[in-house]
Design a protein around this motif. Sequence first.
Motif, PDB file in Angstrom:
ATOM      1  N   PHE A 154     -25.104 -78.139 -33.772  1.00 38.57           N
ATOM      2  CA  PHE A 154     -24.074 -78.069 -34.824  1.00 38.57           C
ATOM      3  C   PHE A 154     -23.513 -79.460 -35.088  1.00 38.57           C
ATOM      4  O   PHE A 154     -23.361 -79.869 -36.237  1.00 38.57           O
ATOM      5  CB  PHE A 154     -22.916 -77.150 -34.411  1.00 38.57           C
ATOM      6  CG  PHE A 154     -23.243 -75.688 -34.423  1.00 38.57           C
ATOM      7  CD1 PHE A 154     -23.941 -75.106 -35.469  1.00 38.57           C
ATOM      8  CD2 PHE A 154     -22.843 -74.880 -33.372  1.00 38.57           C
ATOM      9  CE1 PHE A 154     -24.232 -73.754 -35.473  1.00 38.57           C
ATOM     10  CE2 PHE A 154     -23.119 -73.523 -33.366  1.00 38.57           C
ATOM     11  CZ  PHE A 154     -23.822 -72.961 -34.423  1.00 38.57           C
ATOM     12  N   ALA A 155     -23.182 -80.183 -34.024  1.00 39.60           N
ATOM     13  CA  ALA A 155     -22.614 -81.524 -34.173  1.00 39.60           C
ATOM     14  C   ALA A 155     -23.574 -82.452 -34.904  1.00 39.60           C
ATOM     15  O   ALA A 155     -23.179 -83.184 -35.812  1.00 39.60           O
ATOM     16  CB  ALA A 155     -22.264 -82.100 -32.803  1.00 39.60           C
ATOM     17  N   ARG A 156     -24.832 -82.385 -34.520  1.00 34.11           N
ATOM     18  CA  ARG A 156     -25.841 -83.237 -35.164  1.00 34.11           C
ATOM     19  C   ARG A 156     -25.985 -82.885 -36.649  1.00 34.11           C
ATOM     20  O   ARG A 156     -26.009 -83.761 -37.505  1.00 34.11           O
ATOM     21  CB  ARG A 156     -27.175 -83.069 -34.443  1.00 34.11           C
ATOM     22  CG  ARG A 156     -28.225 -84.052 -34.868  1.00 34.11           C
ATOM     23  CD  ARG A 156     -29.543 -83.850 -34.160  1.00 34.11           C
ATOM     24  NE  ARG A 156     -29.457 -82.911 -33.044  1.00 34.11           N
ATOM     25  CZ  ARG A 156     -29.931 -83.129 -31.833  1.00 34.11           C
ATOM     26  NH1 ARG A 156     -30.542 -84.251 -31.547  1.00 34.11           N
ATOM     27  NH2 ARG A 156     -29.839 -82.219 -30.885  1.00 34.11           N
ATOM     28  N   THR A 157     -26.049 -81.597 -36.946  1.00 34.88           N
ATOM     29  CA  THR A 157     -26.203 -81.147 -38.332  1.00 34.88           C
ATOM     30  C   THR A 157     -25.001 -81.538 -39.183  1.00 34.88           C
ATOM     31  O   THR A 157     -25.148 -81.974 -40.327  1.00 34.88           O
ATOM     32  CB  THR A 157     -26.403 -79.620 -38.379  1.00 34.88           C
ATOM     33  OG1 THR A 157     -27.577 -79.287 -37.643  1.00 34.88           O
ATOM     34  CG2 THR A 157     -26.546 -79.116 -39.808  1.00 34.88           C
ATOM     35  N   LEU A 158     -23.805 -81.379 -38.613  1.00 35.29           N
ATOM     36  CA  LEU A 158     -22.578 -81.664 -39.355  1.00 35.29           C
ATOM     37  C   LEU A 158     -22.186 -83.142 -39.333  1.00 35.29           C
ATOM     38  O   LEU A 158     -21.324 -83.569 -40.096  1.00 35.29           O
ATOM     39  CB  LEU A 158     -21.426 -80.836 -38.785  1.00 35.29           C
ATOM     40  CG  LEU A 158     -21.586 -79.320 -38.919  1.00 35.29           C
ATOM     41  CD1 LEU A 158     -20.520 -78.605 -38.101  1.00 35.29           C
ATOM     42  CD2 LEU A 158     -21.535 -78.906 -40.377  1.00 35.29           C
ATOM     43  N   GLY A 159     -22.796 -83.902 -38.420  1.00 36.10           N
ATOM     44  CA  GLY A 159     -22.477 -85.315 -38.320  1.00 36.10           C
ATOM     45  C   GLY A 159     -21.106 -85.572 -37.709  1.00 36.10           C
ATOM     46  O   GLY A 159     -20.420 -86.521 -38.088  1.00 36.10           O
ATOM     47  N   ILE A 160     -20.686 -84.702 -36.765  1.00 33.15           N
ATOM     48  CA  ILE A 160     -19.403 -84.872 -36.092  1.00 33.15           C
ATOM     49  C   ILE A 160     -19.619 -84.791 -34.577  1.00 33.15           C
ATOM     50  O   ILE A 160     -20.675 -84.377 -34.115  1.00 33.15           O
ATOM     51  CB  ILE A 160     -18.367 -83.813 -36.548  1.00 33.15           C
ATOM     52  CG1 ILE A 160     -18.868 -82.390 -36.276  1.00 33.15           C
ATOM     53  CG2 ILE A 160     -18.029 -83.992 -38.020  1.00 33.15           C
ATOM     54  CD1 ILE A 160     -17.877 -81.291 -36.634  1.00 33.15           C
TER      55      ILE A 160
END
Length: 59
Positions: free
Chosen positions: A4-10
């Motif tokens: 999720f973090a990688r996909t959202l860039g956060i």
Amino acid sequence: MREFARTLGIARGTVHTRMRRLERLGVIADHAPRLSPAQLGSPFWRSSTFISRTGSSHG
């Protein structure tokens, strides 16, 4: 959460904090695995039973 973090860039911590808040608010009601029949293989898939909670009351 890493995906999720990688996909959202956060940051992962940000994802974790937001998901916990959404759980507290009842937005996220449950976590369930998403299975890939192709990866599990035919023998496993045929011999497995899954129970659905559709329509049940949570809370």
